[in-house]
Design a protein around this motif. Structure first.
Motif, PDB file in Angstrom:
ATOM      1  N   THR A  26       0.828  -1.203   0.000  1.00  0.00           N
ATOM      2  CA  THR A  26       0.000   0.000   0.000  1.00  0.00           C
ATOM      3  C   THR A  26       0.867   1.260   0.000  1.00  0.00           C
ATOM      4  O   THR A  26       0.583   2.222  -0.726  1.00  0.00           O
ATOM      5  CB  THR A  26      -0.954  -0.030   1.211  1.00  0.00           C
ATOM      6  OG1 THR A  26      -1.796  -1.183   1.068  1.00  0.00           O
ATOM      7  CG2 THR A  26      -1.808   1.219   1.285  1.00  0.00           C
ATOM      8  N   ASP A  51      -3.572  -1.534  -6.051  1.00  0.00           N
ATOM      9  CA  ASP A  51      -3.092  -2.058  -4.767  1.00  0.00           C
ATOM     10  C   ASP A  51      -3.820  -3.360  -4.468  1.00  0.00           C
ATOM     11  O   ASP A  51      -5.033  -3.374  -4.286  1.00  0.00           O
ATOM     12  CB  ASP A  51      -3.356  -1.036  -3.646  1.00  0.00           C
ATOM     13  CG  ASP A  51      -2.719  -1.465  -2.324  1.00  0.00           C
ATOM     14  OD1 ASP A  51      -1.669  -2.127  -2.361  1.00  0.00           O
ATOM     15  OD2 ASP A  51      -3.269  -1.118  -1.259  1.00  0.00           O
ATOM     16  N   ASP A  79      -8.045  -3.831  -2.022  1.00  0.00           N
ATOM     17  CA  ASP A  79      -7.985  -4.456  -0.704  1.00  0.00           C
ATOM     18  C   ASP A  79      -9.159  -3.958   0.148  1.00  0.00           C
ATOM     19  O   ASP A  79      -9.285  -2.755   0.373  1.00  0.00           O
ATOM     20  CB  ASP A  79      -6.647  -4.096  -0.034  1.00  0.00           C
ATOM     21  CG  ASP A  79      -6.411  -4.868   1.257  1.00  0.00           C
ATOM     22  OD1 ASP A  79      -7.404  -5.305   1.884  1.00  0.00           O
ATOM     23  OD2 ASP A  79      -5.239  -5.024   1.636  1.00  0.00           O
TER      24      ASP A  79
END
Ligand code: ADP
Ligand code: MG
Length: 256
Positions: free
Chosen positions: A17, A125, A40
């Protein structure tokens, strides 16, 4: 045409991240048009880009389930200078809902094809697993950026990821490749880290990015202000390293 990159590593806490939001901010700093996609359900990249995951009308969940387009669901983070397609806990349910649907691993790819000309870079991500969400990321991407800490088990963990990428390449996405391994949270005073770094280079050669991201407390503090380190404290060593990394990515893409 946007170049699309997943930031992936099935391990948690390795710096995915941090890499995604700081690379996004670094690319924006050097004049690139960037879309950051948070895949995520924890929504850390969303919050870390100054977008409140609890107040988003639409998220990547709606895009995966085809109830919204990326143009509808993405928002501009003015402070960060890039667009954010955010995630929150709703996304955890998508995994189950997608299983029953057609083209379940290509939903994100299809949605991205509509905005390919709006951006120079799309960064995704990924969650710390090789799930259907990660698979959507890998099916969409031209390449994978793998952040890793130079620790004893680092190379071992890579084998699983490399095999997954090979399988996706063979069966689902012929253009997918590892763009590079990014050494993060690096502390040159630790002899073991230096040794693992040397092993990485011996093993993967050109696939190891030149830029090294140092361990830097400003990068760790920035998320609590809802900002990438690059925006929060541009003068910090870690932030400067990420801008340097952004330049290296632009150069790699230019070279093809
Ligand atoms: P992941 O997304 O892989 O789970 P994170 O990016 O959330 O990993 O990083 C894990 C933790 O390490 C976070 O607390 C983050 O702030 C911290 N961190 C990441 N990169 C650095 C760095 N270069 N220096 C110091 N702390 C870092
Ligand atoms: Mg993360």
């Amino acid at each position: 045409m946007a170049k699309i990159f997943c930031v992936a590593n099935q391990k948690g806490g390795v710096g995915k991240t941090t890499t995604t939001v700081n690379l996004a901010a670094g690319l924006a700093t050097v004049g690139q048009r960037v879309l950051m996609i948070d895949l995520d359900p924890q929504g850390n990249a969303t919050m870390g880009s100054g977008v409140d995951k609890r107040k988003m009308p639409l998220s990547v969940y709606d895009v995966l389930l085809e109830s919204a387009s990326i143009r509808e669901a993405a928002v501009l983070s003015e402070k960060c200078g890039y667009h954010v397609l955010g995630a929150n806990r709703e996304l955890a349910g998508a995994e189950v809902e997608l299983v029953a649907l057609d083209h379940r691993e290509k939903r994100l790819k299809t949605a991205l094809s509509e905005v390919a000309d709006d951006y120079d870079f799309v960064l995704i991500d990924c969650p710390p697993s090789l799930s259907l969400l990660t698979l959507n990321g890998l099916c969409s991407a031209h390449g994978v950026v793998v952040p890793m800490q130079c620790e004893y088990f680092a190379l071992e963990g890579l084998t699983d990821l490399v095999n997954t990428i090979k399988q996706v390449h063979a069966n689902l996405n012929r253009q997918l490749q590892i763009i590079g391994l990014l050494r993060v949270m690096f502390d040159p005073r630790i002899t073991l880290q230096q040794q693992v770094s040397d092993q990485l280079k011996a093993h993967f050669g050109d696939k190891v990015f030149d830029t090294v991201i140092p361990r830097n407390v400003r990068l760790a503090e920035a998320p609590s202000y809802g900002l990438p380190g690059v925006v929060f404290d541009p003068a910090a060593k870690g932030s400067q390293a990420f801008v340097e990394f952004a330049r290296e990515m632009v150069e790699r893409v230019r070279r093809g």
